[in-house]
Design a protein around this motif. Structure first.
Motif, PDB file in Angstrom:
ATOM      1  N   HIS A   5       0.830  -1.207   0.000  1.00  0.00           N
ATOM      2  CA  HIS A   5       0.000   0.000   0.000  1.00  0.00           C
ATOM      3  C   HIS A   5       0.859   1.249   0.000  1.00  0.00           C
ATOM      4  O   HIS A   5       0.622   2.194  -0.748  1.00  0.00           O
ATOM      5  CB  HIS A   5      -0.919   0.012   1.224  1.00  0.00           C
TER       6      HIS A   5
ATOM      7  N   HIS B   4      -7.530  -1.789  -4.297  1.00  0.00           N
ATOM      8  CA  HIS B   4      -6.137  -1.743  -4.749  1.00  0.00           C
ATOM      9  C   HIS B   4      -5.764  -2.998  -5.533  1.00  0.00           C
ATOM     10  O   HIS B   4      -4.982  -2.928  -6.486  1.00  0.00           O
ATOM     11  CB  HIS B   4      -5.199  -1.576  -3.555  1.00  0.00           C
TER      12      HIS B   4
ATOM     13  N   VAL C  51       0.859   1.284  -4.215  1.00  0.00           N
ATOM     14  CA  VAL C  51      -0.382   1.794  -4.794  1.00  0.00           C
ATOM     15  C   VAL C  51      -0.732   3.172  -4.252  1.00  0.00           C
ATOM     16  O   VAL C  51      -1.604   3.855  -4.799  1.00  0.00           O
ATOM     17  CB  VAL C  51      -1.566   0.830  -4.546  1.00  0.00           C
TER      18      VAL C  51
END
Length: 238
Positions: free
Chosen positions: A11, A76, A43
């Protein structure tokens, strides 16, 4: 034939300890699989983006498997990562790390380290995940809670840091209202960061450490990579 590059896609976090632990996870996977080429992508929050990493490898003619360093399959995974590999002929996306029994085993160990007694029916566990508006992500977290419940006498419920219901503080309050004498938050997060920091104010009696570091997670990472290989036993996500 050279194995595809393992793109470990997290992330992203501003927390320096979280960044270090995520980097060490990719190194641990490389140590378990000598010769495997790995690289990092993200992401959100920090560079390089998964789009840029996949595009760069594609331009070099290098095949890649993007493994989401995420614990459930939400936006995501199904949008950001899936979109990044969609236009790259030699890139595929693997499943996220969770749910997986090995992650549940790590959760169980973290609960024991926090002083929780799995035999006590009055000790409730709130599995605290980051949260997502994608129902597939919520289902993955609920699945993990169900797996943890098998070895826990007290109730195991879920709570979320954002997007999904209930919020972690509400889940803690509900566990107390249901009769729990002790409520422990099981941090279903890979590393320290924004969501883990918020758990301190949720009203629990104890909070576990995040999942990393643990070599079992590197083993899950490698399994996801293997399953997504074009000639491997698994099938990449759509």
């Amino acid at each position: 034939m050279t194995a595809p590059v393992l793109v470990a896609c997290a992330h992203g976090t501003r927390n320096p300890t979280g960044r270090r632990l995520i980097a060490e996870l990719a190194l641990a996977a490389r140590a378990q699989r000598p010769g495997l080429v790995t690289t990092a992508a993200f992401v959100d929050v920090q560079p390089p983006t998964v789009v840029d990493v996949v595009a760069g490898l594609s331009a070099e003619g290098r095949p890649a498997v993007v493994v989401p360093l995420l614990l459930s399959g939400g936006y995501h995974v199904h949008v950001d990562i899936a979109g990044a590999v969609a236009d790259a002929e030699a890139a595929v996306a693997a499943r996220p790390l969770g749910p997986d029994p090995r992650l549940v085993a790590v959760l169980h160990d973290r609960l024991l380290a926090a002083g929780a007694d799995p035999r006590d029916p009055l000790t409730a566990v709130v599995l605290a995940a980051a949260g997502s508006s994608d129902p597939r992500s919520v289902a993955d977290v609920e699945n993990t809670a169900d797996l943890l419940q098998r070895d826990w006498a007290g109730p195991v419920t879920t709570g979320y840091g954002s997007a999904a219901q209930p919020p972690v503080p509400d889940a803690v309050a509900a566990a107390r209202k249901a009769g729990a004498e002790q409520v422990v938050i099981a941090s279903y997060l890979l590393a320290p960061g924004h969501f883990h920091d918020k758990l301190a104010g949720a009203g629990a009696d104890a909070i576990t450490a995040p999942l990393l570091p643990d070599d079992r997670i590197a083993a899950v990472l490698l399994d996801r990579y293997d399953a997504a290989l074009p000639d491997g036993p698994g099938r990449p996500i759509a």
